[in-house]
Write an enzyme that holds these catalytic residues in place. Structure first.
Site, PDB file in Angstrom:
ATOM      1  N   ASP A   1      10.880  75.974  73.275  1.00 42.50           N
ATOM      2  CA  ASP A   1      10.209  76.208  72.279  1.00 42.50           C
ATOM      3  C   ASP A   1       9.891  77.915  72.256  1.00 42.50           C
ATOM      4  O   ASP A   1       8.924  78.294  72.781  1.00 42.50           O
ATOM      5  CB  ASP A   1       9.095  75.489  71.996  1.00 42.50           C
ATOM      6  CG  ASP A   1       8.223  75.552  70.790  1.00 42.50           C
ATOM      7  OD1 ASP A   1       8.871  76.501  69.685  1.00 42.50           O
ATOM      8  OD2 ASP A   1       7.323  74.927  70.432  1.00 42.50           O
ATOM      9  N   ILE A   2      10.981  78.621  71.848  1.00 41.32           N
ATOM     10  CA  ILE A   2      10.734  79.755  72.042  1.00 41.32           C
ATOM     11  C   ILE A   2      10.660  80.768  70.530  1.00 41.32           C
ATOM     12  O   ILE A   2      10.218  81.935  70.708  1.00 41.32           O
ATOM     13  CB  ILE A   2      11.998  80.519  72.583  1.00 41.32           C
ATOM     14  CG1 ILE A   2      13.419  80.338  71.985  1.00 41.32           C
ATOM     15  CG2 ILE A   2      12.231  79.963  74.231  1.00 41.32           C
ATOM     16  CD1 ILE A   2      14.750  80.998  72.296  1.00 41.32           C
ATOM     17  N   LYS A   3      11.040  80.131  69.425  1.00 37.84           N
ATOM     18  CA  LYS A   3      10.838  80.593  68.233  1.00 37.84           C
ATOM     19  C   LYS A   3      10.981  82.041  68.023  1.00 37.84           C
ATOM     20  O   LYS A   3      10.429  82.938  67.350  1.00 37.84           O
ATOM     21  CB  LYS A   3       9.304  80.582  67.745  1.00 37.84           C
ATOM     22  CG  LYS A   3       8.748  79.108  67.574  1.00 37.84           C
ATOM     23  CD  LYS A   3       7.431  78.891  67.126  1.00 37.84           C
ATOM     24  CE  LYS A   3       7.012  77.541  66.972  1.00 37.84           C
ATOM     25  NZ  LYS A   3       6.688  76.874  67.875  1.00 37.84           N
ATOM     26  N   ARG A   4      12.392  82.333  68.405  1.00 39.40           N
ATOM     27  CA  ARG A   4      12.969  83.595  67.986  1.00 39.40           C
ATOM     28  C   ARG A   4      13.489  83.776  66.838  1.00 39.40           C
ATOM     29  O   ARG A   4      13.787  82.947  66.168  1.00 39.40           O
ATOM     30  CB  ARG A   4      14.034  83.918  69.259  1.00 39.40           C
ATOM     31  CG  ARG A   4      13.677  83.666  70.505  1.00 39.40           C
ATOM     32  CD  ARG A   4      12.725  84.766  71.001  1.00 39.40           C
ATOM     33  NE  ARG A   4      12.511  84.832  72.331  1.00 39.40           N
ATOM     34  CZ  ARG A   4      11.717  84.388  73.255  1.00 39.40           C
ATOM     35  NH1 ARG A   4      10.496  84.127  72.645  1.00 39.40           N
ATOM     36  NH2 ARG A   4      11.388  84.746  74.629  1.00 39.40           N
TER      37      ARG A   4
END
Length: 294
Positions: free
Chosen positions: A97-100
């Site tokens: 879960d990095i939401k780049r």
């Protein structure tokens, strides 16, 4: 022959249920005895390892939220990397879960960072609000079938109303346009299970929209937040699934901190397992109820 990652996730849901266990591990979540003789990095990894070992056969996948590890600097990122490596060793499916949400060369480097090397995951989360060219650099990994993404579409937070739910000139909501564009982008990559490697983050707290969203994005696999701590219930979640599949439902604190309900610090991993099974079975029961009544 390499297994298509979306087919693998679909099969895991069939075998183990829809629970996506969030390893959003804060230091304050870890019982005191785990720190004995260990530094913070080692304590985080030990906590995660015991949770993984106890739940591996009852959850579909694990979501690791990088912010909890980045906040601790290098020692946190070492614990993050060790956790990912252990999950790979156990053949667990990993959602990083990095939401780049960047474009061009920058996004290409993000793709390399999180689909290869020390931080390798099977799926990553992305934010598409800079446009579809922020998704394109990840396509080469997805077109091989080896990797996938979950793009923000209709999220579970209150602030989702600020942008995602706005009406546009053609009558569609902003989130609907985003979902439609992602569907168009991925239509040539539908796997045997019927889903594309571009999944959507679809919060379960907008109950009135659930059936319409599921019907409209029929070939999109959902990562479903909002269960438990954010107010989503098993009956809410069930309508976002297709006959019990087509999505995974995330729970982080609800599972990681289950041991606190009864003060069972020494049995934190067992409590996580028990909570995962309860969640899995409650959602399964609601799905079966919907199928019986249709």
């Amino acid at each position: 022959m390499k297994i298509n990652i979306m087919d693998k996730l679909f099969s895991r849901v069939e075998e183990r249920g829809v629970v996506c266990l969030g390893l959003d591990t804060a230091l304050e979540y870890i019982p005191a005895h785990v720190f004995e003789g260990r530094c913070e990095e080692e304590a985080i990894f030990q906590f995660n390892k015991e949770i993984i070992d106890a739940t591996l056969d009852v959850v579909a996948c694990f979501k690791v939220q990088i912010a909890y590890y980045e906040a601790l600097g290098l020692k946190g990122l070492m614990a993050y990397s060790k956790t990912l490596a252990y999950l790979r060793e156990k053949d667990a499916i990993i959602v990083a879960d990095i939401k780049r949400g960047d474009i061009a060369a920058t996004a290409t480097q993000y793709a390399k960072a999180h689909f290869e090397g020390d931080f390798e995951a099977d799926f990553i989360t992305l934010s598409p609000y800079m446009g579809m060219d922020s998704i394109e650099p990840y396509l080469p990994y997805m077109e091989t079938g080896s990797k996938g993404v979950f793009s923000l579409v209709r999220t579970s937070n209150k602030g989702a109303e600020d942008i995602e739910n706005l009406d546009t000139i053609d009558g569609r909501k902003v989130y609907t346009i985003v979902g439609d564009k992602l569907t168009e982008m991925s239509k040539h990559m539908i796997s045997d299970c019927g889903y594309s490697p571009i999944g959507g983050v679809i919060g379960c707290t907008h109950v009135e929209e659930g059936r319409e969203i599921r019907k409209r994005f029929n070939n999109m696999f959902f990562l479903i937040p909002g269960y438990g701590a954010q107010g989503g219930k098993a009956c809410d979640v069930a309508m976002y699934l297709n006959n019990g599949n087509g999505g995974v439902v995330n729970s982080s604190r609800g599972i990681l901190l289950a041991y606190k309900k009864e003060g069972r610090d020494k049995e934190f991993a067992l409590c996580a397992r028990e909570e995962s099974i309860i969640m899995r079975d409650e959602i399964k029961s609601e799905v079966e109820s919907i199928l019986r009544n249709n």
